[in-house]
Design a protein around this motif. Sequence first.
Motif, short mmCIF file in Angstrom:
data_model
loop_
_atom_site.label_atom_id
_atom_site.label_comp_id
_atom_site.label_asym_id
_atom_site.label_seq_id
_atom_site.Cartn_x
_atom_site.Cartn_y
_atom_site.Cartn_z
N SER A 1 -9.08 4.46 3.12
CA SER A 1 -7.96 4.92 3.94
C SER A 1 -7.47 3.87 4.92
O SER A 1 -6.31 3.89 5.34
CB SER A 1 -8.35 6.19 4.70
N SER B 1 0.15 4.54 -1.26
CA SER B 1 -0.39 5.89 -1.37
C SER B 1 0.11 6.77 -0.22
O SER B 1 -0.02 6.40 0.95
CB SER B 1 -1.91 5.87 -1.34
N TRP C 1 0.86 -1.18 0.00
CA TRP C 1 0.00 0.00 0.00
C TRP C 1 0.89 1.24 0.00
O TRP C 1 1.49 1.57 1.01
CB TRP C 1 -0.91 -0.02 1.22
N PRO D 1 3.57 11.78 -4.33
CA PRO D 1 2.19 12.28 -4.25
C PRO D 1 1.77 12.98 -5.54
O PRO D 1 2.55 13.71 -6.14
CB PRO D 1 2.24 13.25 -3.08
N ARG E 1 -2.62 8.10 2.74
CA ARG E 1 -3.06 7.38 3.93
C ARG E 1 -2.23 7.81 5.14
O ARG E 1 -1.04 8.01 5.06
CB ARG E 1 -2.93 5.87 3.74
#
Length: 437
Positions: free
Chosen positions: A107, A18, A16, A233, A21
């Motif tokens: 999330s 991202s 994961w 990002p 989060r």
Amino acid sequence: MVRTPRSTLPSDPRFWRSPLRGPWFTSVLGLVLLAGITLVFATGLLSYAAYNPDLSPVNDKTPDKGLLGFYLFDWPTDPHWLYRLTQGLHVTVGITLIPVLLAKLWSVVPKLFALPPVRSAAHALERVSVLLLVGGALFEVATGVLNVQLEYLFPGSFYRLHFYGAWVFIGAFAVHVALRLPQAVRVVRERGLRDPAADPAAPPAPRPAYDAGARRPGPYGGADLVSPDPAEPTLSRRGALGVVGAGSLLLFATTAGQSFDGPLRRTALLAPHGGAEPGPGDFQINKTAAAVRIRRSDTGPGWRLRVTGPRGEVRLSRDALLELDLHEAALPIACVEGWSTSDQRWRGVRLRDLAALAGYADDPPDVLVESLQRRGSFRRAALRDNQVRDPRSLLALQVNGADLTPDHGYPARIIVPAAPGVLNTKWVSALTFGSLR
């Protein structure tokens, strides 16, 4: 800079990536859901009470509810717009929260795959609550949206499914709030409602050190949401919240109009109950005469209203009803699907006068109302004595200065202040006054 090795397993935190989060993003969404879900659940309980399920078996769609009906009370008739407000909020806020709910689930999705699955008794309780929470939330959203879209064509008993699903969900929600609210409040209090990463003066958030041997983030433990190997990002957390907020605003704009008249009603694209007809009957129609298989012969000159009480049975034609004392009341119609009308001008015979005709002159009791309809729910419905006594409760014969049309319940329909739309029975064939409890 040493990069941590990639993983293709969802149970590995490196899967994961991202950078959105994190505790702050999840906490802000969680606090919004806490306020919104509390409102949706409270108005849902009020909606169930408005059906007066303890009055009669015909009103009770969950007869095996047991202790879950502990809070039920006699539904009032004042203010006359009460159900219009509470159910409008229930449906509109529920739909508006969908993007927030989906973002919150996104999330925390790494937690759903975290290993080991259980580390302690407290962690086991949290895992079970999360499973019921996620399943219950998706189930309630699905059944609620389906009911709004499909009306009485809902596949199965909507009342039973939605009612029990709500209690399962709220139980898990309460456990989850008890476990996580202090942390969410602490995070937001320390970092504020602004995205801390958007402040160039703010110190960078620490990145969890990755323990390859333990296969979990070292100092943060398995509960941490920050990726040990975040991607670059493309959107700030504040921007992500803006996207979620825009989605909620769009759903609000395409749903809320169902509670208003005029041009706003045409904006309710996600609430397709807007069918009306020209003239005095130009307000929403939920069930049409054809849909419930009302034949022309059922409502022709041979129609008679049966009124039953201590004096036996009295049969009244529509002309006979028009010769009785007629009264007017300005009342809305509000449905469980969330739509409502403004106040319409109804004219007809007071229910308490019909109770007196049946033999209850001083203290009108409950009444069982029967319809000519051959399909659909609530072909028979009961009204409480307080609803019968209210001078605005009518067996309506006319609306907005004209006779009822077939789709609005001709030859006669019930109209009661603050009652759900299905209790404002159309195509009435019989009224039986007497104790139903």
